[in-house]
Design a protein around this motif. Structure first.
Motif, mmCIF file in Angstrom:
data_model
loop_
_atom_site.group_PDB
_atom_site.id
_atom_site.type_symbol
_atom_site.label_atom_id
_atom_site.label_comp_id
_atom_site.label_asym_id
_atom_site.label_seq_id
_atom_site.Cartn_x
_atom_site.Cartn_y
_atom_site.Cartn_z
ATOM 1 N N LEU A 1 89.732 39.963 3.012
ATOM 2 C CA LEU A 1 90.158 38.401 3.008
ATOM 3 C C LEU A 1 90.153 37.963 2.007
ATOM 4 O O LEU A 1 91.410 36.976 2.954
ATOM 5 C CB LEU A 1 88.545 38.696 4.032
ATOM 6 N N TRP B 1 90.433 43.366 6.096
ATOM 7 C CA TRP B 1 89.310 42.560 6.530
ATOM 8 C C TRP B 1 89.176 43.652 8.023
ATOM 9 O O TRP B 1 88.045 44.128 7.953
ATOM 10 C CB TRP B 1 89.380 41.471 6.813
ATOM 11 N N ARG C 1 95.800 40.250 3.989
ATOM 12 C CA ARG C 1 94.238 39.901 4.302
ATOM 13 C C ARG C 1 93.311 39.637 5.661
ATOM 14 O O ARG C 1 92.920 40.481 5.177
ATOM 15 C CB ARG C 1 93.848 38.272 3.644
ATOM 16 N N LEU D 1 85.005 42.847 2.862
ATOM 17 C CA LEU D 1 85.213 40.620 2.428
ATOM 18 C C LEU D 1 86.188 40.444 1.378
ATOM 19 O O LEU D 1 87.252 39.778 1.711
ATOM 20 C CB LEU D 1 83.445 40.319 2.894
#
Length: 780
Positions: A143, A159, A155, A140
Motif C-alpha cells: 500500500l 494492498w 498501491r 501494508l
C-alpha cells in the motif's frame, strides 16, 4: 550550561539535530513520526470491540493491547488505536507488529505511516515472525510502496491482493476478511466495485463466525450507504453494541437511518455518539477540536433532533457547538465546517422550523449566535432575523435585514475585468455571481415585506423566486390569503419534500383542518403522531393541534386510537442514553496549581478564581523555542491583562535556575516564573510524554471558574498570542451570558444548562407526543 547564556543569544541558536546536538526539548528520541499522535499512556478500555488478532508475544498485556488496537482500527478510532500500539511497545519495543499497527493507525497520514512501517520492517529483520505476520507486513508495504511508475491504483491493488493472500492461507483470520471487504469498498471510489452483493457476502462470512465483529458491521453500513440502506439495517442496530465505547460506532448507523428517513433512530445514534465522545473527552481531558468528525456528528445530531421535534435538545446541541473552544489550526471563521459555524446554522434552522421568533431575536441581540463577518454567515444572519421580523409584523426591522442582504450583492465595480470561464464562447467579461442562496433569501424577505403591505399578488409572485422557502410557510400564507386548494397542495408538497419530519407534518394537519378536509386531517394527525413520539409537547404548532383535537372531540367524539409501542430491531437495542454520557460538552476542571515563583511567592489556582488564567508550561531555560514563547507572551502581557486575565509560566528547571533566567538582565519576562523540577504540574496537566518519560510544551486557558477552556500540548510551544487574546475575550462573553434572558427557559451558556436539573438531553421522564392527553401544551 546553555541556560546561563544571554537570552538574546539563546534565541539565535540553531535548532538542534540528531547529527550535531541533542534533540530539541519535547521532540521524541525515536524519530519525527513519534512527535505527533498520542504521547500519554494508554490502557485497556471498555467497549472497544471484540477481535482476536494473535501476534508473536510472550506478554498477555501486549496481546490484549494488540486486540484492542485492531478493534479500534476497524472502527476508525485511529488516535486511540495508535495509543494502544504505543503502550504495548513500552512492554515489547522490538515487536515489529506494534509498529505495523501504528502504521495502520495512520491511514490518513501516508508520511507517518511509511515511517512507522520502516521501523516495523527494520525490527522484523531480527524478529521471529509467523508466516501470517509477515504477510500482513507485506500487504501494508504494498500500500505504501514507492518508486518510478507506481501509482495509487497499483498501491491499492497491491494492498487488496496482499489481504487476499492472507485470507487464502488463513481461512480463520476474520480481520483479514473484514479488511478485504473494506478495501474492496474503498477501492470502488476510484475503480468501481465489481459486485456489492459479493462484498456483502464476504462481510457476512465474518459475522457468521463473530456476530459482533465491529469491522464487519462498520463496513456493511459503508457498503450499502445510499445504495440500498435496508441491507445494512441489522448492522445499524448492532454496531453500537459491538463497540459501545467508541463514538463512531454509534455515529455510523445514523447514516443508514437518515437515508431511510428514520430520523428518531438517526438522532438516537448520533446522540449516543455525542454522549460517548463527551464521556471520553471528560475522562481523558480531550478538546472537541481534537476529534476529527466531532463537528460533523453534532451538527447532524442537531439537524436530526429538529426533524423529530426535539427542539430544546437541538438548540442545546447547536449552541454547545457555537460556544466550544476554537483552535487556530483546526477551526476558524473561514472554515465552513467549523463547530461554531455549523452550530449557528443548525440553531437558526431549528428556531425557524418551529417559529420560535422571539428566541431567535433574543439570541441575535445578545450575541449568543456569535455570527462571524464572513459573507455567507452574514447572509444567514440577515435572512433568519428577517423571517422573525416578518412573523412579528415589524416592517422597519424587516427593511433593515433586506438592506443587509442587498449589501451582499455584487457591486457594479466587481463587473470589471471578470474573465469568462474556460470554454465559454461569449465575448467580454461576465458579471460575478452572488452568494449561493442570496437571491432566494432576498426574494423571500421581499415577499414577506409585500405581505405586510397587503400586496398579496406581488408577494406570491416574489415568493416564486424564493427557492429555499419552506413549503409549509408558503402554504400557511396561501391559506391566510384564501387560496385554500393551493395551500393544501403546498402542505402536501412540504411533506413530500421533507418526509417524516415533524414541522411539515404538523403544518399539514393544521392546513387540512382549516380547509375543512376532516378525514384527511385526522389521517395526517395519525401520521404526525407516529413520527413525533419524542417531540417537545410545548412547540407552538403542537399546541395549536391540541386545540384542534379538542375541537374534534367536541364535534363528534373523535379520538385517536391507542398508539402501539415500537418493537423493531432498532427499538429493541436501545439503551438509556443518560447512562452513556452527557449530551453536551462542558469544560473540565483544571488540576491544582501550587508553586513558588522567583520572588518567593506561592501561586495557587484558587488565587485566580474570578479571573481567567493563561498557564504556559515551558521546558526550561535551555529551550530556545520556549524562550521565544515567553518573550512573545511577555511582549503582550498588558493586552492579556486588559482582558481581565493573568498569566503564569511553569518551568522544568529548579528554583535557582529559574531565578537566574528571570534576573537575566537582558530580557524582561512579564509573568511569574514557577519552578517545577519534579514535574508535578506537568504530570497533572498531562504535558508529558509518558512513553519516553519527558515533559512537553503546554498552553492552557483556565476560565474564571477554574475550568480548562483551551489546551495545546505538543512537542512545540504555542506561539499564537493573538489567538489567545481573542479567545480570552470570547471566554468572558460566554461567562457573562449565564444570566442573559431568553424566551422559554433562559439563554445561558451550556455550562449553566449542565448544572440545572431537568437539563436538555435528559431522556428520563420524556413524555413524548401524546396530543390526546389534556396535559400536553402546558409547558414543562
Amino acid at each position: 550550561m546553555l541556560h546561563l547564556l544571554p537570552v538574546a543569544a539563546l534565541l539565535l541558536l540553531p535548532v538542534a539535530t540528531p547529527q550535531d546536538q541533542p534533540l530539541p526539548e519535547g521532540h521524541s528520541n525515536h524519530g519525527e513520526a513519534f512527535n505527533e499522535g498520542p504521547r500519554q499512556a494508554g490502557s485497556l478500555m471498555a467497549g472497544q470491540g471484540t477481535v482476536d488478532f494473535p501476534v508473536t508475544t510472550d506478554s498477555d498485556e501486549v496481546q490484549a493491547l494488540m486486540n484492542q488496537g485492531v478493534a479500534q482500527l476497524h472502527v476508525f478510532f485511529y488516535f486511540e488505536a495508535e495509543r494502544s500500539f504505543r503502550q504495548a511497545a513500552t512492554i515489547e519495543p522490538e515487536n515489529p507488529m506494534l509498529y505495523w499497527g501504528m502504521a495502520m493507525a495512520n491511514v490518513n497520514n501516508a508520511d507517518r505511516a511509511r515511517k512507522f512501517l520502516a521501523v516495523a520492517r527494520e525490527k522484523a529483520e531480527s524478529a521471529e515472525l509467523s508466516r501470517r505476520e509477515t504477510l500482513y507486513l507485506d500487504a501494508l508495504s504494498a500500500l505504501y510502496k514507492e518508486g518510478d511508475g507506481i501509482d495509487d491504483q497499483d498501491r491499492r491493488q497491491g494492498w487488496l491482493k496482499g489481504l487476499e493472500t492472507i485470507v487464502q492461507e488463513f481461512r480463520d483470520d476474520l480481520d483479514a476478511r473484514a479488511w478485504l471487504a473494506m478495501v474492496a469498498w474503498q477501492n470502488s471510489r476510484q475503480d468501481g466495485i465489481g459486485s456489492r452483493e459479493a462484498v456483502s457476502l464476504l462481510i457476512d462470512s465474518v459475522l457468521d463466525r463473530n456476530p459482533m465483529h465491529p469491522g464487519a458491521h462498520h463496513y456493511k453500513i459503508h457498503l450499502w450507504d445510499r445504495q440500498d440502506d435496508t441491507q445494512a439495517l441489522a448492522s445499524a442496530a448492532l454496531f453500537a453494541k459491538a463497540s459501545p465505547g467508541i463514538a463512531h460506532a454509534w455515529h455510523m448507523p445514523g447514516h443508514t437511518y437518515t437515508n431511510l428517513k428514520r430520523y428518531a433512530d438517526a438522532s438516537y445514534q448520533q446522540e449516543g455518539s455525542a454522549r460517548v465522545d463527551h464521556e471520553y473527552m471528560i475522562r481523558d481531558r480531550v478538546m472537541p477540536f481534537m476529534i476529527h468528525n466531532y463537528a460533523h456528528n453534532n451538527q447532524w445530531l442537531a439537524e436530526s433532533l429538529t426533524k423529530t421535534g426535539r427542539l430544546a435538545d437541538a438548540i442545546a446541541v447547536a449552541r454547545n457547538l457555537v460556544e466550544q473552544p476554537r483552535d487556530p489550526k483546526k477551526n476558524n471563521a473561514r472554515d465552513s465546517g467549523s463547530p461554531q459555524r455549523e452550530g449557528r446554522r443548525r440553531w437558526a434552522e431549528a428556531l425557524i422550523a418551529f417559529e420560535r421568533w422571539d428566541e431567535l431575536l433574543e439570541a441575535e441581540a445578545s450575541g449568543a449566535l456569535d455570527w462571524s463577518s464572513e459573507p455567507a454567515e452574514q447572509l444567514r444572519r440577515a435572512y433568519a432575523a428577517g423571517l422573525a421580523h416578518a412573523a412579528r409584523g415589524e416592517p422597519d426591522a424587516l427593511d433593515e435585514r433586506i438592506a443587509a442582504l442587498k449589501e451582499l450583492l455584487p457591486k457594479p465595480e466587481q463587473n470589471e475585468e471578470q474573465e469568462a470561464p474556460e470554454g465559454d464562447s461569449g465575448e467580454g467579461p461576465r458579471p460575478p455571481r452572488p452568494l449561493p442562496g442570496l437571491e432566494a433569501a432576498l426574494a423571500e424577505l421581499e415577499g414577506h415585506r409585500l405581505v405586510l403591505e397587503g400586496d398579496l399578488d406581488a408577494a406570491f409572485e416574489r415568493f416564486g423566486s424564493a427557492d429555499s422557502m419552506r413549503p409549509e410557510s408558503l402554504a400557511r400564507l396561501l391559506l391566510k390569503a384564501g387560496r385554500t386548494e393551493e395551500a393544501v397542495a403546498r402542505a402536501n408538497e412540504a411533506v413530500e419534500k421533507a418526509e417524516n419530519e415533524v414541522a411539515p407534518l404538523a403544518a399539514r394537519v393544521e392546513i387540512l383542518h382549516a380547509a375543512g378536509k376532516l378525514d384527511e386531517a385526522r389521517a395526517a394527525y395519525l401520521s404526525l403522531r407516529e413520527i413525533a413520539r419524542e417531540a417537545d409537547p410545548d412547540l407552538p404548532v403542537l399546541r395549536r393541534i391540541e386545540a384542534i383535537l379538542a375541537d374534534w372531540k367536541a364535534r363528534d367524539g373523535w379520538q385517536a386510537p391507542p398508539q402501539a409501542p415500537r418493537s423493531d430491531l432498532a427499538a429493541r437495542n436501545r439503551v438509556d442514553l443518560d447512562r452513556v454520557g452527557p449530551l453536551c460538552w462542558s469544560p473540565f476542571p483544571a488540576e491544582p496549581i501550587e508553586g513558588i515563583d522567583t520572588e518567593g511567592k506561592t501561586h495557587r489556582l484558587e488565587h485566580y478564581r474570578g479571573r481567567n488564567l493563561v498557564v504556559l508550561f515551558y521546558l526550561g531555560g535551555d529551550c530556545a523555542h520556549c524562550m521565544e514563547q515567553l518573550i512573545a507572551f511577555s511582549n503582550n502581557a498588558d493586552r492579556i491583562r486588559a482582558t481581565g486575565a493573568e498569566i503564569i509560566a511553569i518551568s522544568t528547571d529548579g528554583l535557582e535556575t529559574t531565578r537566574a533566567l528571570k534576573d537575566n538582565g537582558e530580557v524582561h519576562f512579564a509573568m511569574p516564573l514557577i519552578a517545577d523540577p519534579d514535574l508535578d504540574h506537568f504530570q497533572r496537566y498531562r504535558a508529558m510524554d509518558d512513553f519516553e518519560a519527558m515533559p512537553l510544551h503546554g498552553t492552557f486557558l483556565i476560565d474564571a471558574e477554574g475550568k480548562v477552556r483551551y489546551q495545546d500540548i505538543s512537542w512545540q510551544p504555542f506561539l499564537d498570542v493573538e489567538f489567545v487574546i481573542s479567545e480570552l475575550s470570547r471566554i468572558n462573553r460566554l461567562l457573562g451570558r449565564d444570566s442573559a434572558p431568553v424566551a422559554g427557559p433562559r439563554l445561558r451558556s451550556h455550562d449553566a444548562l449542565q448544572r440545572t436539573s431537568g437539563r436538555p438531553g435528559s431522556r428520563k421522564g420524556r413524555p413524548g407526543l401524546n396530543l390526546d392527553d389534556a396535559r400536553v401544551g402546558q409547558g414543562r
